[in-house]
Design a protein around this motif. Structure first.
Motif, PDB file in Angstrom:
ATOM      1  N   ARG A   1       0.656  -1.622   0.175  1.00  0.00           N
ATOM      2  CA  ARG A   1      -0.157   0.041   0.179  1.00  0.00           C
ATOM      3  C   ARG A   1       0.453   1.260   0.664  1.00  0.00           C
ATOM      4  O   ARG A   1       0.353   2.406  -0.558  1.00  0.00           O
ATOM      5  N   LEU A   2       1.934   1.047   1.292  1.00  0.00           N
ATOM      6  CA  LEU A   2       2.824   2.463   0.899  1.00  0.00           C
ATOM      7  C   LEU A   2       2.925   2.620  -0.585  1.00  0.00           C
ATOM      8  O   LEU A   2       2.901   4.094  -0.893  1.00  0.00           O
ATOM      9  N   TRP A   3       3.874   1.214  -0.979  1.00  0.00           N
ATOM     10  CA  TRP A   3       4.863   1.912  -2.481  1.00  0.00           C
ATOM     11  C   TRP A   3       3.695   1.630  -3.465  1.00  0.00           C
ATOM     12  O   TRP A   3       3.424   3.660  -4.114  1.00  0.00           O
ATOM     13  N   GLY A   4       1.953   2.271  -3.013  1.00  0.00           N
ATOM     14  CA  GLY A   4       1.099   1.905  -4.227  1.00  0.00           C
ATOM     15  C   GLY A   4       0.678   3.439  -4.108  1.00  0.00           C
ATOM     16  O   GLY A   4       0.678   4.307  -4.902  1.00  0.00           O
ATOM     17  N   ASN A   5       0.531   4.029  -3.151  1.00  0.00           N
ATOM     18  CA  ASN A   5       0.608   5.592  -2.594  1.00  0.00           C
ATOM     19  C   ASN A   5       1.279   6.582  -3.205  1.00  0.00           C
ATOM     20  O   ASN A   5       1.333   7.187  -3.869  1.00  0.00           O
ATOM     21  N   GLY A   6       2.778   5.713  -3.039  1.00  0.00           N
ATOM     22  CA  GLY A   6       4.012   6.435  -3.526  1.00  0.00           C
ATOM     23  C   GLY A   6       3.792   6.759  -4.821  1.00  0.00           C
ATOM     24  O   GLY A   6       4.167   7.834  -5.734  1.00  0.00           O
ATOM     25  N   ASN A   7       3.366   5.557  -5.398  1.00  0.00           N
ATOM     26  CA  ASN A   7       2.969   5.595  -6.884  1.00  0.00           C
ATOM     27  C   ASN A   7       2.144   7.160  -7.667  1.00  0.00           C
ATOM     28  O   ASN A   7       2.473   7.729  -8.449  1.00  0.00           O
ATOM     29  N   LEU A   8       1.239   6.709  -6.862  1.00  0.00           N
ATOM     30  CA  LEU A   8      -0.207   7.217  -7.695  1.00  0.00           C
ATOM     31  C   LEU A   8       0.491   8.614  -7.399  1.00  0.00           C
ATOM     32  O   LEU A   8      -0.254   9.636  -7.740  1.00  0.00           O
ATOM     33  N   LEU A   9       1.078   9.431  -6.236  1.00  0.00           N
ATOM     34  CA  LEU A   9       0.976  10.872  -6.148  1.00  0.00           C
ATOM     35  C   LEU A   9       2.374  10.794  -6.923  1.00  0.00           C
ATOM     36  O   LEU A   9       2.438  12.381  -7.294  1.00  0.00           O
ATOM     37  N   LYS A  10       2.939  10.303  -7.332  1.00  0.00           N
ATOM     38  CA  LYS A  10       4.274  10.381  -8.268  1.00  0.00           C
ATOM     39  C   LYS A  10       4.106  11.494  -9.270  1.00  0.00           C
ATOM     40  O   LYS A  10       3.737  11.458 -10.135  1.00  0.00           O
ATOM     41  N   LYS A  11       2.816   9.808  -9.327  1.00  0.00           N
ATOM     42  CA  LYS A  11       2.509   9.540 -11.033  1.00  0.00           C
ATOM     43  C   LYS A  11       1.866  11.562 -11.467  1.00  0.00           C
ATOM     44  O   LYS A  11       1.292  12.394 -12.312  1.00  0.00           O
ATOM     45  N   GLY A  12       1.145  11.687 -10.246  1.00  0.00           N
ATOM     46  CA  GLY A  12      -0.067  12.417 -10.522  1.00  0.00           C
ATOM     47  C   GLY A  12       0.543  14.008 -10.398  1.00  0.00           C
ATOM     48  O   GLY A  12      -0.386  14.988 -11.183  1.00  0.00           O
ATOM     49  N   LEU A  13       1.391  13.799  -9.999  1.00  0.00           N
ATOM     50  CA  LEU A  13       2.378  15.287  -9.305  1.00  0.00           C
ATOM     51  C   LEU A  13       3.254  15.779 -10.362  1.00  0.00           C
ATOM     52  O   LEU A  13       3.223  16.519 -11.228  1.00  0.00           O
ATOM     53  N   GLN A  14       4.343  14.310 -11.620  1.00  0.00           N
ATOM     54  CA  GLN A  14       4.457  14.566 -13.173  1.00  0.00           C
ATOM     55  C   GLN A  14       3.660  15.020 -13.923  1.00  0.00           C
ATOM     56  O   GLN A  14       4.192  15.551 -14.747  1.00  0.00           O
ATOM     57  N   ASP A  15       2.445  14.064 -14.294  1.00  0.00           N
ATOM     58  CA  ASP A  15       1.791  14.742 -15.395  1.00  0.00           C
ATOM     59  C   ASP A  15       1.681  15.916 -14.801  1.00  0.00           C
ATOM     60  O   ASP A  15       0.832  17.063 -15.759  1.00  0.00           O
TER      61      ASP A  15
ATOM     62  N   GLY B   1       3.145  18.470 -14.353  1.00  0.00           N
ATOM     63  CA  GLY B   1       4.293  19.585 -14.779  1.00  0.00           C
ATOM     64  C   GLY B   1       5.411  19.493 -13.298  1.00  0.00           C
ATOM     65  O   GLY B   1       6.487  20.381 -13.427  1.00  0.00           O
ATOM     66  N   PHE B   2       5.283  19.202 -11.826  1.00  0.00           N
ATOM     67  CA  PHE B   2       5.900  19.481 -11.314  1.00  0.00           C
ATOM     68  C   PHE B   2       7.061  18.689 -10.903  1.00  0.00           C
ATOM     69  O   PHE B   2       6.725  17.521 -11.279  1.00  0.00           O
ATOM     70  N   ASP B   3       7.998  19.514 -10.793  1.00  0.00           N
ATOM     71  CA  ASP B   3      10.186  18.711 -10.823  1.00  0.00           C
ATOM     72  C   ASP B   3       9.978  18.259  -9.663  1.00  0.00           C
ATOM     73  O   ASP B   3       9.407  17.925  -8.699  1.00  0.00           O
ATOM     74  N   ILE B   4      10.034  16.478  -9.662  1.00  0.00           N
ATOM     75  CA  ILE B   4       9.830  15.691  -8.136  1.00  0.00           C
ATOM     76  C   ILE B   4      10.945  14.920  -8.162  1.00  0.00           C
ATOM     77  O   ILE B   4      11.951  13.477  -7.730  1.00  0.00           O
ATOM     78  N   GLY B   5      12.557  15.690  -8.688  1.00  0.00           N
ATOM     79  CA  GLY B   5      14.104  14.518  -8.724  1.00  0.00           C
ATOM     80  C   GLY B   5      13.679  13.797  -9.454  1.00  0.00           C
ATOM     81  O   GLY B   5      12.801  13.099 -10.005  1.00  0.00           O
ATOM     82  N   LYS B   6      14.944  12.863  -8.311  1.00  0.00           N
ATOM     83  CA  LYS B   6      14.678  11.715  -8.945  1.00  0.00           C
ATOM     84  C   LYS B   6      14.443  10.163  -7.953  1.00  0.00           C
ATOM     85  O   LYS B   6      15.641   9.390  -8.118  1.00  0.00           O
ATOM     86  N   SER B   7      13.493  10.773  -7.402  1.00  0.00           N
ATOM     87  CA  SER B   7      13.798  10.352  -6.449  1.00  0.00           C
ATOM     88  C   SER B   7      12.614   8.212  -6.489  1.00  0.00           C
ATOM     89  O   SER B   7      12.066   7.850  -7.378  1.00  0.00           O
ATOM     90  N   GLU B   8      13.721   7.014  -5.889  1.00  0.00           N
ATOM     91  CA  GLU B   8      13.715   5.604  -6.460  1.00  0.00           C
ATOM     92  C   GLU B   8      12.581   5.575  -5.250  1.00  0.00           C
ATOM     93  O   GLU B   8      12.508   3.618  -4.811  1.00  0.00           O
ATOM     94  N   THR B   9      11.983   6.330  -4.217  1.00  0.00           N
ATOM     95  CA  THR B   9      11.276   5.458  -3.670  1.00  0.00           C
ATOM     96  C   THR B   9       9.659   6.254  -2.740  1.00  0.00           C
ATOM     97  O   THR B   9       9.658   7.170  -3.777  1.00  0.00           O
ATOM     98  N   PRO B  10       8.873   5.575  -1.890  1.00  0.00           N
ATOM     99  CA  PRO B  10       7.780   6.373  -1.447  1.00  0.00           C
ATOM    100  C   PRO B  10       7.558   8.283  -1.582  1.00  0.00           C
ATOM    101  O   PRO B  10       7.270   8.901  -1.436  1.00  0.00           O
ATOM    102  N   ILE B  11       9.187   8.379  -0.947  1.00  0.00           N
ATOM    103  CA  ILE B  11       9.612   9.884  -0.403  1.00  0.00           C
ATOM    104  C   ILE B  11       9.768  10.534  -1.848  1.00  0.00           C
ATOM    105  O   ILE B  11      10.115  10.106  -2.998  1.00  0.00           O
ATOM    106  N   THR B  12       8.568  11.305  -1.562  1.00  0.00           N
ATOM    107  CA  THR B  12       7.994  12.399  -3.130  1.00  0.00           C
ATOM    108  C   THR B  12       8.634  13.815  -2.846  1.00  0.00           C
ATOM    109  O   THR B  12       7.702  14.187  -3.013  1.00  0.00           O
TER     110      THR B  12
END
Length: 396
Positions: A300-314, A316-327
């Motif tokens: 669930r942690l990773w699923g929520n992290g991926n959801l937020l990452k994709k949403g922010l990227q879509d 147009g925000f810069d989310i850096g190069k995170s490889e973990t749920p930290i966004t």
């Protein structure tokens, strides 16, 4: 009467922090630190907690804390070396050693204390420490306390680490050499290149030290970054926290039995600070069992992290190069970062601005931390607020 020198110093420097957007306002919570929090009577979607798996509010941990208070009292009553070692301390250390696949563990009052304790207990003025330039502040302070020569290498730059390790080794100036890195870097969410670090350490006989505060409960089936890479038997020091994914408070060092025996004999926070109360220790034991038997929490942690990452990227925000749920949502300018965080707050999203000295100047960001306890609906609502405020401030 206060000293005029002190009054002038504080007034001048506090005003400077405020003028540069570097002053942090503390918001007391009225209740638990969950996916939704209450501040001044208003509810907010919480994206600033390190409660990665939602265990800080888990009923099983709460019950364990209550039962421990009834048996052991409110405090431990002494330092570990006198009579402040309770049987639950021993149980927790044995459980952590099994979890981390090491010979032994020693528990401290915080993750910060671990780095202050462990580095200076082993390294001294005759030694040198190779330290990643983005290592946590507690590592930096631990290195300074040791009085060893600090050699910073560029962030996760293995060529730079190799060059500096070679030079330090061949100089003949140092009795011992250590390489220190975070496992997961807390402000960017990227993962240390541990396999390469271990190879370089083997080549130049470096002591290896990994602070895995943000990897534990997140990677390696919960056991952390070292286990993620299959290196449990090749890292000398594994540092962990009990205050993030574990959901309580405290920290620990995992390693060889002799290392842990030495830290118990020579590390000052162990020797001179009252031990953790049983009400903090008992729920940690429960939390480790939950992590080991509930892989769905990490899912669930990773699923929520991926959801937020994709949403922010879509958006147009810069989310850096995170490889973990930290966004991270990188804004850069400190004043704009503070304003952005303030507007998110006004719209019902609690996402704190992170600015210097926590990150380098010009690296202002909102550090978003989705947890296993968030629902997709909460995160979608937060993304809608991000879109509104981002457009209002012309950031997207």
């Amino acid at each position: 009467m206060s000293s005029k020198q002190l009054t002038d110093f504080l007034s001048e420097n506090l005003n400077e922090l405020k003028s540069k957007g570097l002053y942090n306002v503390i918001d007391p919570l009225q209740g638990a630190n969950g996916p939704v929090i209450t501040i001044a009577g208003k509810e907010y979607i919480n994206l600033s907690s390190n409660n990665y798996l939602g265990l800080a509010t888990d009923a099983r941990l709460i019950q364990a804390a209550v039962e421990a208070v009834n048996v052991y009292g409110a405090g431990a009553g002494a330092v570990r070396t006198i009579n402040g070692t309770l049987d639950v301390h021993v149980q927790l250390e044995e459980k952590l050693a099994e979890f981390k696949k090491t010979e032994a563990v020693v528990v401290y009052q915080s993750g910060f204390n671990c780095n202050m304790a462990a580095i200076s207990a082993v390294m001294d003025q005759n030694d040198a420490i190779l330290s990643d330039e983005l290592n946590h502040a507690s590592i930096i302070e631990g290195c300074r306390l040791s009085k060893a020569k600090i050699i910073r290498y560029s962030h996760s730059d293995m060529d730079d680490l190799r060059i500096k390790a070679k030079a330090a080794k061949e100089s003949g100036l140092y009795k011992k050499l250590m390489v220190i890195t975070d496992g997961v870097f807390s402000m960017d969410g990227d993962i240390a290149k541990l396999p390469e670090i271990i190879d370089i350490a083997a080549e130049y006989d470096l002591i290896t030290y990994v602070d895995d505060a943000h990897g534990s409960g997140v990677l390696g089936s919960g056991a952390g970054t070292v286990k993620h890479f299959g290196l449990s038997d090749q890292v000398d020091f594994q540092i962990g926290t009990l205050s993030k994914a574990i959901g309580v408070v405290g920290g620990y060092v995992a390693g060889k039995r002799e290392l842990i025996d030495w830290l118990k004999a020579r590390s000052k926070p162990f020797l001179f600070s009252t031990s953790l109360p049983a009400a903090a220790v008992a729920p940690c034991i429960v939390a480790i069992d939950i992590i080991k038997t509930s892989p769905d929490l990490m899912g669930r942690l990773w699923g929520n992290g991926n959801l937020l990452k994709k949403g922010l990227q879509d958006l147009g925000f810069d989310i850096g190069k995170s490889e973990t749920p930290i966004t991270p949502c990188i804004i850069a300018d400190e004043k704009m970062t503070q304003l952005f965080s303030k507007r998110l707050y006004e719209e019902g999203v609690y996402a704190k601005a992170i600015v210097f000295p926590t990150v380098p100047k010009g690296g202002g960001r909102i550090r978003n931390m989705p947890t296993a306890a968030h629902t997709p609906l909460m995160l979608e609502k937060a993304l809608s607020v991000y879109e509104k405020v981002g457009k209002e401030l012309k950031l997207i």
